[in-house]
Design a protein around this motif. Structure first.
Motif, PDB file in Angstrom:
ATOM      1  N   ASP A  83       0.844  -1.196   0.000  1.00  0.00           N
ATOM      2  CA  ASP A  83       0.000   0.000   0.000  1.00  0.00           C
ATOM      3  C   ASP A  83       0.878   1.245   0.000  1.00  0.00           C
ATOM      4  O   ASP A  83       1.965   1.274   0.610  1.00  0.00           O
ATOM      5  CB  ASP A  83      -0.902   0.026   1.235  1.00  0.00           C
ATOM      6  CG  ASP A  83      -2.019  -0.997   1.154  1.00  0.00           C
ATOM      7  OD1 ASP A  83      -2.399  -1.369   0.041  1.00  0.00           O
ATOM      8  OD2 ASP A  83      -2.494  -1.445   2.234  1.00  0.00           O
ATOM      9  N   ARG A  87      -2.465   5.572   1.500  1.00  0.00           N
ATOM     10  CA  ARG A  87      -3.484   4.529   1.640  1.00  0.00           C
ATOM     11  C   ARG A  87      -3.311   3.789   2.971  1.00  0.00           C
ATOM     12  O   ARG A  87      -4.297   3.480   3.660  1.00  0.00           O
ATOM     13  CB  ARG A  87      -3.375   3.549   0.474  1.00  0.00           C
ATOM     14  CG  ARG A  87      -4.574   2.612   0.343  1.00  0.00           C
ATOM     15  CD  ARG A  87      -4.463   1.789  -0.930  1.00  0.00           C
ATOM     16  NE  ARG A  87      -5.615   0.942  -1.096  1.00  0.00           N
ATOM     17  CZ  ARG A  87      -6.404   0.923  -2.154  1.00  0.00           C
ATOM     18  NH1 ARG A  87      -6.160   1.776  -3.151  1.00  0.00           N
ATOM     19  NH2 ARG A  87      -7.426   0.095  -2.244  1.00  0.00           N
ATOM     20  N   LEU A 143     -11.480   6.543  -0.844  1.00  0.00           N
ATOM     21  CA  LEU A 143     -10.884   5.736  -1.915  1.00  0.00           C
ATOM     22  C   LEU A 143     -11.508   6.076  -3.271  1.00  0.00           C
ATOM     23  O   LEU A 143     -10.816   6.066  -4.301  1.00  0.00           O
ATOM     24  CB  LEU A 143     -11.064   4.249  -1.611  1.00  0.00           C
ATOM     25  CG  LEU A 143     -10.229   3.690  -0.452  1.00  0.00           C
ATOM     26  CD1 LEU A 143     -10.573   2.230  -0.206  1.00  0.00           C
ATOM     27  CD2 LEU A 143      -8.735   3.831  -0.747  1.00  0.00           C
TER      28      LEU A 143
END
Length: 686
Positions: A83, A87, A143
């Protein structure tokens, strides 16, 4: 002791912190490395539930420590799986925030962190589901906006993994950490290990790629664990199934057993749902059994408390009885000498008038004290249910006239006029306890005289004939001070005075009316009062009694001339022997005395006595032992009537006298009329 308990709690908290930290690291490692879907969302996520459980059960310092561990583990693993930093930071903030929000909501609306009923399990799930939805909504929105992912897909995936983790792991951890569940359902270690191994093996057989696709076989063994081990067994069984089934599922369940066409993420969620249903089913059974076990323990505890309370009540009652017996004996013994010698002196003809008046005052004061003692004893009998009524053909009018005649001289001495009125169209006898009825009427008449300064007292009886029973109404009316309505409720309560102030003009223990009420109700009647200040009072009694015919009671009457009687008087107190001997000598009895039980037995063995008057408390040999010894003598010597003459006047004390072989009882202080009646009765039976 307190320091030791605190030290043990600190060690327990440290152990929980270590266990939760390791579980967090292991679960997140497994979830992030092995169960992520194409959207980058793990399909298995117990970490938030583990952190929330830790926040609920740990103290403040260890909450901070666990939170720091969770943050570091989360960031590190997210970065390791690839990630981006932003994130990883988003996942960490959302997950840690979700755990803290669950902690806050549960603390606010749930109370203590424990699951002991199905209602609490349902409430916990209801509270956590909206929180996981909000956190999933926030994560999906970020997201979608920042990374361009599909909002609804991320929301659904994120919510499913979070809500399943909270619904299974959080209540399971709370059940496992609950001290009550830990103490209940104690089973041998071998049995527990056997159940756990059986569940693990069966789960492996069911979920292995080459096994049997029969997951419903796990329900019976999980329920067995719940029945044998309680809620902890249900939680442990579900965790074992999850720990076996999920790794096997990740390794390819269904592809070799049953073809579903589902992606791996969907299979993972399906197994989680199965574990959730298994957990809810077995935990429901375990909680129901735990509730039943708690009720059983509560009933046992209450039974123990009831037995203990009953024991304390019996001990208190025995202590009260012993106290009453001791005080009665200690008061009656000197009072016997006071009243006895007073009666002897009053009978002399060579006393000046002022001395005779003073002796009369002593006799009145002693009689008042004796009344108080008798009231206390009567009330103790009423409370103990030891009052037995003796119904016999009785003239209610004669009882009223008798009671009024006893009190008339006192009323006249106070300048009061005492009137008796009887309205009795039947004029016959009724089935009544005349002695108890006279006791009640005497108490009411005494009160009327006591509280009336001037005027008159009217005692009346009205008989209304009936088909089976007649209605009898007695009224004692006075022209006294009267009683306010708000104070009339105290009249028939024990130890209660209408005027309880320090300046009240009349004393007394406040038992007379309580005893009267108990006796009237025992006779099936009612008692009450109608009164107003400055208008006097009317106390009334209503009874129902059937009319009866007279019959011969077959009771021998006292003899007129007891001069031939030879009596043995046994008492350790010199004054009591002198008083008793003098009273009996007045009617011509020949009296010999003994000062203890051994002397009495020796004298009785020589024979020649018509009656033995026996004290109870004496040195060397008490009266009960002496009575039993005399009863063991041969021939007529052992059959002589023995009458107790003692200050022991409680019912159980009198019963002990009869049990020892005595035939009658005369209570001290001795009243001449009673003594002569008892002696005459038993002389007549010889």
């Amino acid at each position: 002791m307190q320091a030791n308990v605190a030290h043990q709690e600190q060690r327990r908290q440290d152990g929980l912190l270590l266990l939760l930290a390791v579980s967090l690291a292991a679960s997140q490692t497994f979830s992030d490395f092995l169960t992520r879907d194409p959207q980058g969302i793990a399909t298995l996520w117990p970490s938030n539930a583990l952190l929330a459980a830790g926040l609920l059960v740990l103290d403040r310092r260890r909450q901070v420590a666990l939170t720091l561990v969770a943050v570091l583990i989360h960031l590190a693993i997210d970065l390791l799986v690839g990630d981006s930093p932003d994130r990883a930071a988003l996942y960490t903030v959302v997950d840690i925030g979700e755990a803290f929000l669950v902690w806050a909501v549960v603390r606010r609306f749930f109370g203590a962190p424990r699951v002991r009923t199905m209602r609490q399990l349902a409430l916990l799930t209801t509270l956590t589901a909206p929180v996981t939805f909000v956190s999933s909504l926030a994560c999906a929105a970020v997201l979608a906006l920042v990374h361009g992912q599909v909002f609804l897909t991320v929301l659904a995936d994120r919510f499913l993994c979070s809500v399943l983790g909270m619904a299974i792991v959080l209540p399971a951890v709370l059940v496992l950490l609950d001290s009550e569940h830990r103490r209940a359902f104690q089973r041998p270690l071998a049995e527990r290990i056997s159940l756990y191994v059986l569940i693990a093996l069966l789960a492996a057989i069911v979920f292995h790629a080459k096994g049997l696709p029969l997951p419903f076989l796990l329900f019976p063994v999980s329920l067995l664990a719940a029945f044998r081990l309680g809620p902890r067994g249900a939680a442990q069984a579900s965790i074992i199934v999850a720990c076996v089934a999920i790794p096997l599922t990740v390794q390819g369940l269904w592809t070799g057993q049953v073809y579903t066409g589902w992606p791996q993420a969907q299979q993972n969620r399906l197994v989680q749902m199965f574990v959730g249903v298994l957990f809810a089913t077995s935990l429901a059974a375990g909680l129901a059994l735990a509730q039943q076990e708690r009720l059983r323990r509560l009933l046992l505890r209450r039974e123990r408390l009831t037995r203990a309370a009953r024991g304390r009540a019996l001990a208190a009652n025995e202590a009260k009885t012993e106290f009453l017996a001791t005080m009665s004996h200690e008061i009656r013994t000197p009072l016997n000498s006071v009243l006895g010698f007073t009666q002897l002196l009053v009978g002399r003809d060579d006393l000046p008038a002022d001395v005779r008046r003073q002796l009369g005052l002593i006799d009145s004061a002693g009689g008042a004290l004796l009344t108080v003692v008798n009231d206390i004893l009567d009330f103790s009998r009423v409370e103990a249910g030891q009052v037995e009524l003796l119904f016999q053909p009785t003239s209610a009018a004669a009882v009223l006239h008798d009671a009024a005649g006893i009190i008339r001289s006192e009323a006249q001495a106070r300048g009061l006029k005492l009137e008796v009125e009887v309205v009795d169209p039947v004029g016959g006898l009724h089935d009544l306890d005349g002695l108890r009825l006279r006791q009640v009427l005497l108490n009411l008449l005494n009160n009327a005289v006591k509280f009336t300064e001037a005027g008159r007292i009217r005692a009346s009886l009205t008989v209304e004939p009936g088909d089976i029973e007649d209605r009898l109404r007695f009224e004692i009316a006075d022209t006294g001070v009267g009683i306010p309505v708000e104070r009339q409720g105290k009249l028939f309560q024990r130890f209660s005075q209408v005027d309880s102030s320090a300046s009240r003009s009349h004393g007394g223990p406040g038992l007379g009316l309580a005893i009267s009420k108990a006796l009237v109700e025992l006779m099936g009647g009612r008692i009450g009062v109608d009164s107003a200040p400055d208008h006097g009072s009317v106390f009334w009694i209503e009874l129902s009694a059937p009319p009866v015919d007279a019959y011969d009671a077959a009771e021998p009457a006292p003899i007129d001339d007891p001069a031939a009687a030879r009596i043995l008087l046994v008492d350790d107190h010199p004054m009591n022997r002198e008083v008793g001997a003098a009273l009996l000598a007045l009617v011509g009895c020949r009296v010999e005395t003994a000062d203890n039980g051994q002397q009495a037995v020796a004298m009785a063995a020589r024979g020649g006595f018509d009656i033995i008057l026996m004290d109870i408390h004496m040195p060397e040999m008490d009266g009960l032992a002496a009575t039993r010894a005399i009863r063991a003598l041969d021939g007529d010597h052992g059959q002589v009537p023995i009458i107790a003459m003692s200050a022991d006047a409680l019912p159980q004390q009198v019963e002990r006298c009869y049990a020892a072989g005595m035939v009658d009882h005369v209570a001290k202080p001795v009243q001449r009329e009673v003594l002569y009646a008892k002696v005459g009765r038993w002389l007549a039976r010889k």
